[in-house]
Design an enzyme around this catalytic site. Sequence first.
Site, PDB file in Angstrom:
ATOM      1  N   VAL A 500       0.825  -1.216   0.000  1.00 50.58           N
ATOM      2  CA  VAL A 500       0.000   0.000   0.000  1.00 50.58           C
ATOM      3  C   VAL A 500       0.858   1.264   0.000  1.00 50.58           C
ATOM      4  O   VAL A 500       2.049   1.232   0.301  1.00 50.58           O
ATOM      5  CB  VAL A 500      -0.974   0.017   1.194  1.00 50.58           C
ATOM      6  CG1 VAL A 500      -1.903  -1.178   1.137  1.00 50.58           C
ATOM      7  CG2 VAL A 500      -0.220   0.023   2.522  1.00 50.58           C
ATOM      8  N   GLU A 501       0.232   2.382  -0.341  1.00 48.95           N
ATOM      9  CA  GLU A 501       0.874   3.698  -0.402  1.00 48.95           C
ATOM     10  C   GLU A 501       2.124   3.679  -1.283  1.00 48.95           C
ATOM     11  O   GLU A 501       3.153   4.256  -0.944  1.00 48.95           O
ATOM     12  CB  GLU A 501       1.211   4.201   1.012  1.00 48.95           C
ATOM     13  CG  GLU A 501      -0.028   4.573   1.813  1.00 48.95           C
ATOM     14  CD  GLU A 501       0.301   5.268   3.124  1.00 48.95           C
ATOM     15  OE1 GLU A 501       1.486   5.593   3.346  1.00 48.95           O
ATOM     16  OE2 GLU A 501      -0.630   5.501   3.909  1.00 48.95           O
ATOM     17  N   GLY A 502       2.024   3.035  -2.414  1.00 52.16           N
ATOM     18  CA  GLY A 502       3.145   2.922  -3.338  1.00 52.16           C
ATOM     19  C   GLY A 502       3.868   1.614  -3.102  1.00 52.16           C
ATOM     20  O   GLY A 502       4.539   1.451  -2.089  1.00 52.16           O
TER      21      GLY A 502
END
Length: 824
Positions: A500-502
């Site tokens: 998640v988040e990149g």
Amino acid sequence: MLSLLWPLLFIGALVYLAYRRASLGQATLVLGALLLGYTLWGEGGPVWTSILWALFAPVALLNLPPLRLTFVSKRFLVVYRRMLPSMSSTEREALEAGTVWWDGELFTGGPNWDKLMTAKRPELTPEEQAFLDGPCEELCRMVLDFEVTHELGDLPPAAWAYLKAKGFFAMIIPKKYGGLEFSAYAHSCVLVKLASRSATLGSTVAVPNSLGPAELLLHYGTEEQKNHYLPRLAQGVEVPCFALTGPRAGSDAASIPDIGVVCKGSYEGREVIGLKLNFSKRYITLAPIATVIGVAFRLMDPDKLMGDKADVGISVALVPRQTPGLTIGRRHFPLNVPFQNGPLQGKDVFVPLEVLVGGPKMAGQGWRMLVEQLSVGRCISLPSNTTGGAKAGVFATGAYARIRRQFNMSVGRFEGVSEVIARMAGHTYIMDAARSVTAGAIDGGEKPSVPSAMLKYHCTELSRQVADDAMDVHGGKGICLGPRNYLARGYQAVPIAITVEGANILTRNLIIFGQGAVRCHPYVLREMTAAKDANRERGLAEFDRALFGHIGFTLSNAARSLVMALTLARFTRVPDAGQSTRYFQHINRFSASFAFAADVAMLSLGGYLKKKETLSARLGDVLSYMYLASMVLKHHDNQGRPEADQPIVEWACRSLLYRAQEQLHGFLRNFPVRWLGTLMRLFIFPRGLTYSAPGDRLGRQIVDIMMTPSEARDRLTNGIYRTVEPTNPLGLLQEALVLSLMAEPIEKRIRVEGVKTGRVTALDLPGQIQQAQAAGIITETEAAQLRDYDRKVMEIVHVDDFDTREIGTRSLSPADARSSQQVA
């Protein structure tokens, strides 16, 4: 001898001037004076003298700006524009987001340690500490992880009510709107404690306090939007989610295919100009229960109802759950960690323009909003949650490795196991240092965009290693699910943080160095901006200043890299930090080598470097390891440099700097321009690879810390949920660890005076206790103490078992159950 004096003087002067970063004018004066002296008193003759003056003349002429502009900078600018990689507006906004902090110092080749070491130590206010000691403890007590993950598939209703009532979703909301208005450090500490209890709980609280409606409203919302939503979010009346990722655009968020078209339509019985939204999103945390949905989409205005642009750009809107056309409520099931997460879709969802965050004037500014605020949230949420999990893992493993015995000794005393525990402790210290010091920087006003990517990648990767190591030490105890298992769900949750988040592969290969090289370098962004300047005369003048500053910068770092590599950086000035002083010096050395290597790579490869992802990744690793080592040193200083923590600090720094060396080595081995790679190696590793990984003796010192109740163990694992109660395995492990100090001498007496002499023949400990007491080897009180200790240890060591019908989600019919048993 005299014939060698002049060459040594010239070489020494060149190296000294470069090392000290003398200006072009200063260098010209010094070299001119030396050359004049050589002409008058040297023994080289007129031919050599003429050659040296001929070489010196162009350098001297560079001090004349008109000549330099015309014959050097102008021509190089033409080449530079061809080398410059293409950059979209979204890439530029991402590069310019946030602030440059310690990451920028590491790019200089000579970091200013005062900037880091004088930064204020992060501290909790009495109100924040009371929240951790009160509501956080109570919430952890309410959440039983096996009940959440296996039985309910959700947090219990009482926990949801408590989360809302106590403001857990309002840590970033100001008090004037009813929020808690906690510091970034307090926000981080709350997540550490919750995540040490339950990954589901940590994720649930992290998301609404990170990038989402509240954060966006605080920075970009209209006053009307703030006054309406923020109090409701603070009270838990509204539950937020933020929808960015979709099936066709995951990490490539700038290519969102979701569309919002400006048009006229009916809203609440009146005709208004609004947006018709069509979107498909997934992986959205809190979406199944959200009441207000932040949606990112590309805004189109074909009829020019808002202005003169048809493609307005990425925008963000807040859509109420009850809006017609919105499909929401189904859930994803990410690796048996049932935090509320799911898809949502919108089909011809019509809303007025006022739902745009910031109103119509902020239309098209959505990407800028996201990248500016992501730098803060990404520094806190995942680093804090993964640090909480790692702290719990090393806390439990240290205790378990002492109380769990095999071959008449604690398993932690086996060298293979001690190596693993030392690694767990070192990695956890690195994570805790990075998240706490960086959170303190945020509280000081920084928005560290590049460090946010470093922390996201390295904290999640280190947590993966800690989770693997904890499972290795626990063995079968770690893999059997049930109420007694305190590792497995955290182990399963690790890949979620990785993605998640990149995604981590993207973050390492493209973002850390790709963004850092432009954002943190003292000259690159200036050169790029000058090259793009529509005012050619002004652009050339600025490019000239940046170019020659850059050239001097590169030459200086080459000299600094060479000198510090040859001297092992023993003479570079750093803070006096006792036993840790040498690590400051080593970071200085690697900073110069890194800056030199990065400049050569950018100059020789240009835009091609953007495609050489593995090279960028290695340079990003070097930058990250220097940053993390700096955080370790600052964290140790913040805590008063306790002597007992020195082995862990040394292990962490040595491990990080060894990895930095190895990544530089890999970068040079794989550099596509072979002769340049060889040349760089002469400046970076003139003595070869001289840095070594942490030694075994250091690891054994760390294991003693982790397997013994001590202040050093408590400092490393500070902030986790360790209250001693029947439903908290961490508390029970600590209780058993403390009792082991009393029990081990008694057990040893039984072995020495009883088992070895034949007076005690029983094979199990309860039998040995009984025989030893009867033989007068131990007293009745000691026997009772040892029985109590053994009972508590075995309660921890035991694993759960279930009736077959308790495991599946659908019960088998009696006939199917009999058939399965017959097959088995």
